[in-house]
Design an enzyme around this catalytic site. Sequence first.
Site, short mmCIF file in Angstrom:
data_model
loop_
_atom_site.label_atom_id
_atom_site.label_comp_id
_atom_site.label_asym_id
_atom_site.label_seq_id
_atom_site.Cartn_x
_atom_site.Cartn_y
_atom_site.Cartn_z
N HIS A 63 0.87 -1.19 0.00
CA HIS A 63 0.00 0.00 0.00
C HIS A 63 0.91 1.24 0.00
O HIS A 63 1.17 1.82 1.05
CB HIS A 63 -0.90 -0.03 1.25
CG HIS A 63 -2.00 0.98 1.24
ND1 HIS A 63 -3.26 0.72 1.71
CD2 HIS A 63 -2.03 2.27 0.85
CE1 HIS A 63 -4.02 1.80 1.58
NE2 HIS A 63 -3.29 2.77 1.08
N GLU B 49 -2.49 -1.62 -3.48
CA GLU B 49 -3.68 -0.88 -3.07
C GLU B 49 -3.28 0.57 -2.79
O GLU B 49 -2.13 0.85 -2.42
CB GLU B 49 -4.33 -1.52 -1.84
CG GLU B 49 -3.40 -1.60 -0.65
CD GLU B 49 -3.99 -2.35 0.53
OE1 GLU B 49 -4.77 -3.30 0.34
OE2 GLU B 49 -3.66 -1.97 1.67
N HIS C 8 -8.76 -5.82 6.44
CA HIS C 8 -8.58 -4.85 7.52
C HIS C 8 -8.98 -5.47 8.86
O HIS C 8 -10.10 -5.88 9.04
CB HIS C 8 -9.36 -3.54 7.31
CG HIS C 8 -8.50 -2.35 7.63
ND1 HIS C 8 -8.19 -2.00 8.92
CD2 HIS C 8 -7.84 -1.48 6.84
CE1 HIS C 8 -7.38 -0.95 8.88
NE2 HIS C 8 -7.14 -0.62 7.64
N1 PXP Z 1 -7.06 -3.67 2.86
C1 PXP Z 1 -6.80 -2.34 2.77
C2 PXP Z 1 -7.48 -1.56 1.71
C3 PXP Z 1 -5.90 -1.72 3.65
O1 PXP Z 1 -5.66 -0.40 3.55
C4 PXP Z 1 -5.26 -2.50 4.62
C5 PXP Z 1 -4.24 -1.86 5.53
O2 PXP Z 1 -3.17 -1.36 4.79
C6 PXP Z 1 -5.54 -3.88 4.68
C7 PXP Z 1 -6.46 -4.43 3.80
C8 PXP Z 1 -4.89 -4.79 5.67
O3 PXP Z 1 -5.30 -4.43 6.95
P1 PXP Z 1 -4.53 -5.01 8.23
O4 PXP Z 1 -3.15 -4.40 8.20
O5 PXP Z 1 -5.35 -4.54 9.39
O6 PXP Z 1 -4.49 -6.49 8.09
#
Ligand code: PXP
Length: 240
Positions: A43, A70, A191
């Site tokens: 990301h 992402e 997330h």
């Molecule tokens: N999906 C998106 C769009 C995110 O921004 C994130 C965090 O960067 C995640 C998934 C993964 O989340 P986590 O780090 O809480 O597993």
Amino acid sequence: MTKLSVNINKFATLRNSRGGNRPNVLQAAIDAERFGADGVTVHPRPDERHIRYDDVRQIKQIITTEFNIEGNCREQSFIDLVLEVKPHQVTLVPDTLGQLTSDHGWDTIQNKNYLVEMIGVFKSAGIRTSIFVDPEVRMIEGAAETGTDRIELYTEGYARKYADDPRYAVQEYLVAATRARSFGLGINAGHDLDLENLNYLIKTIPWIDEVSIGHALVCDALYLGYENAVQIYKRQLQIL
Ligand code: PXP
């Protein structure tokens, strides 16, 4: 079976806190695959406080599984990077500048024209698209009208409510995922997924194509080791 994409941003955060190259982010991508992950997620943000744009370019060179980038497509630098690197998938996230972490999905109705345009840009470059959305049927319907291949359900709400009442926590996700499936959309989720809440989500919505997990997996790796952590998360994706 639902695929596991390991988000390796946290490795970069740790590296950046000290300068130097420890931990090695490229090695973290290689090892995620070696330990059994089905893909790697990054990301990049314009301030490069986690993964750097150059990390992304290098990871693309060495990765053999699925690469998911992402981020916020309102940043021209993000669009340029994705079109240059050509990952398997781009996930569009409506971040604002300096945001700590993603905290909401797209309003796919208000931003429909913009999203249609962006989905077109990435799809015509041969990149699969996914739109990050809250588990709201209206937002799923809006996403379906953009021409996207997939949606990613923002699971923070599920994770927060899970401890009190798993059945209640998953309900709106089940409804949203059912609607998405009726449009033929692929479904990702991410997330705050962790070893407590992951399996129940997958058992309830077994047609989730992919989860991307970063924070909890890296925290677990501190205690369990990275290899173990990846493999235990993979096991949580099995429906026994
Ligand atoms: N999906 C998106 C769009 C995110 O921004 C994130 C965090 O960067 C995640 C998934 C993964 O989340 P986590 O780090 O809480 O597993």
